[in-house]
Each structure stands twice: as C-alpha cells, then as structure tokens.
Design an enzyme around this catalytic site. Structure first.
Site, PDB file in Angstrom:
ATOM      1  N   CYS A 114      14.025 -13.389  12.799  1.00 48.58           N
ATOM      2  CA  CYS A 114      15.026 -14.306  12.252  1.00 48.58           C
ATOM      3  C   CYS A 114      16.096 -13.518  11.486  1.00 48.58           C
ATOM      4  O   CYS A 114      16.927 -12.870  12.101  1.00 48.58           O
ATOM      5  CB  CYS A 114      14.374 -15.378  11.380  1.00 48.58           C
ATOM      6  N   HIS A 208      10.378 -17.503  14.757  1.00 45.56           N
ATOM      7  CA  HIS A 208       9.371 -17.071  13.785  1.00 45.56           C
ATOM      8  C   HIS A 208       7.991 -16.950  14.440  1.00 45.56           C
ATOM      9  O   HIS A 208       7.145 -17.829  14.294  1.00 45.56           O
ATOM     10  CB  HIS A 208       9.308 -18.049  12.618  1.00 45.56           C
ATOM     11  N   GLU A 210       5.553 -15.235  13.541  1.00 40.89           N
ATOM     12  CA  GLU A 210       4.475 -15.134  12.537  1.00 40.89           C
ATOM     13  C   GLU A 210       3.903 -16.493  12.155  1.00 40.89           C
ATOM     14  O   GLU A 210       2.871 -16.580  11.483  1.00 40.89           O
ATOM     15  CB  GLU A 210       4.998 -14.415  11.285  1.00 40.89           C
TER      16      GLU A 210
END
Length: 231
Positions: A114, A208, A210
C-alpha cells in the site's frame, strides 16, 4: 544468518501508544506483517524510523517489507498538499526512502505494501494521485477488489491472471517512475501493482496481503527469494 529462516526487515512507524501504565510514543506495526513473515518461513525484524538506514546498516537482512500507513508527504514528489492528504510524517518518509535505496543497492528482495508501493514509486522519481474514490469505504473497512495481473510478471507467477485483494487507500500511483512496470490494475484503472524491471524481486502492491493469513503467496515469494540470497 540462517538460510532456512531468512531475516525479513519490516518498516515500522512512530505513534502515540498505550500499554500497561504507559501512554508514550512507540514504534509500532500491525501484527499481521509479523505473522505472515513467520508463516511464510522467515524471521521478522522490525525497523523503526530512527537511526541511519543505509546499505551498510541493513546488510544483515535477506529481504525487506515497506509497510502500509500514512500518506507520503507531497513535497517529496514536488506537489502541493491536497486538502484530503494526511499530515506529513517526514521522519518516516526519510527512513523508508533510505531503506528502499539501500535495499536496491544490495539487490534485496522487496515487497511494498500500500503506502510501501507509493514510497517505492516516489523514491524512484514517480508521483501520486493525492485522492481517489472507491478504494477506502470506511475507516478500518477493506474494499474487496478483483485485479487483473499482467502476464510474464513476477506477480503473475505468484497470483495468476486474476485475484481478489483487500484495499484501503485513498491515494494511488500517478506518474510511474522510470524502471517500474505496472503489473496489475483494478477495474477502474487504478494501478494495483508494480515491479522493478531487472530486479530479482522488487514488487509493490496497493492492497494489503498482510490482512489474510490464509493467503501467504506474496510473503512466500518474498521469503523464497530471500532464502536463495541467504545461501
């Protein structure tokens, strides 16, 4: 340095934080980054935006993640601040630009997440759109976006032709820096991924990864390249 557990540095940020009896400024990072690196086979190393980061001081690492977060200061790419751009964090910007420069000098594998993709683009001379609609539905709410991935790219080898990602951003890449190739786009044309031509693995994603511990493909790709460097 262990070949079986490559060391993956992850940039962190300074925030006012409460824990125990304390209410202090601290270097923080969303735990998902740590868990994804561990589950992908690496050892995470948190890198605060203080100190001197250069090729010498990060040479012990095998890979690098530039984490998501606040808007990049528009002054870094020669623009005036838009009314919807967040307050600048010059200390973090400076630290992450230095980390990117050092990692490229060392040919470390890099994953920009990001803001991290935006840092990569700006560090190499690109610019940003300071505000776009449709990719940031509400605070702490992620937009699920299907992206099309360019054939022949490192990202295509990892994710295939199409995949659904989680997005939470109000800025995006505008002028693409020299050497970067756009490798994924959203249906509205927003740049969703770039990679550095000629590098072993320097990939930026606007989403994202993660946030999904069940889908480790990007982190596994990073760790795999990092492991080969550690041998």
């Amino acid at each position: 340095m262990s070949a079986s557990k490559p060391l993956i540095g992850i940039s962190t940020y300074l925030e006012r934080t409460r824990f125990g009896h304390w209410d202090v400024e601290a270097a923080v990072l969303y735990r998902g980054y740590l868990d994804c690196v561990v589950q992908a086979g690496g050892n995470p190393v948190m890198l605060p935006p203080v100190g001197a980061w250069n090729a010498e001081t990060i040479a012990f690492l095998d890979g690098l993640v530039i984490a998501g977060g606040a808007d990049v200061d528009p002054a870094a790419y020669g623009a005036e601040k838009h009314e919807k751009t967040g307050e600048p964090h010059p200390t973090r910007d400076e630290a992450e630009f230095a980390l990117v420069e050092a990692a490229l000098k060392l040919d470390l594998p890099v994953l920009g997440v990001c803001r991290g993709m935006q840092v990569l683009n700006v560090a190499l001379g690109g610019t940003l759109h300071q505000h776009i609609e449709g990719h940031n539905p509400a605070p702490a709410v992620f937009e699920h976006t299907e992206i099309a991935v360019a054939e022949g790219s490192a990202l295509h080898r990892v994710l295939g032709d199409r995949t659904t990602v989680q997005c939470h951003h109000h800025q995006s890449l505008d002028r693409i820096a020299d050497g970067l190739r756009v490798t994924a786009q959203a249906p509205d044309g927003t740049v969703e991924a770039v990679e550095l031509e000629g590098a072993r693995f320097v990939v930026g994603v606007q989403s994202h990864p993660e946030q999904d511990i069940e889908d480790l493909r990007l982190f596994e790709a990073l760790v795999d390249v990092a492991r080969s460097r550690a041998l």
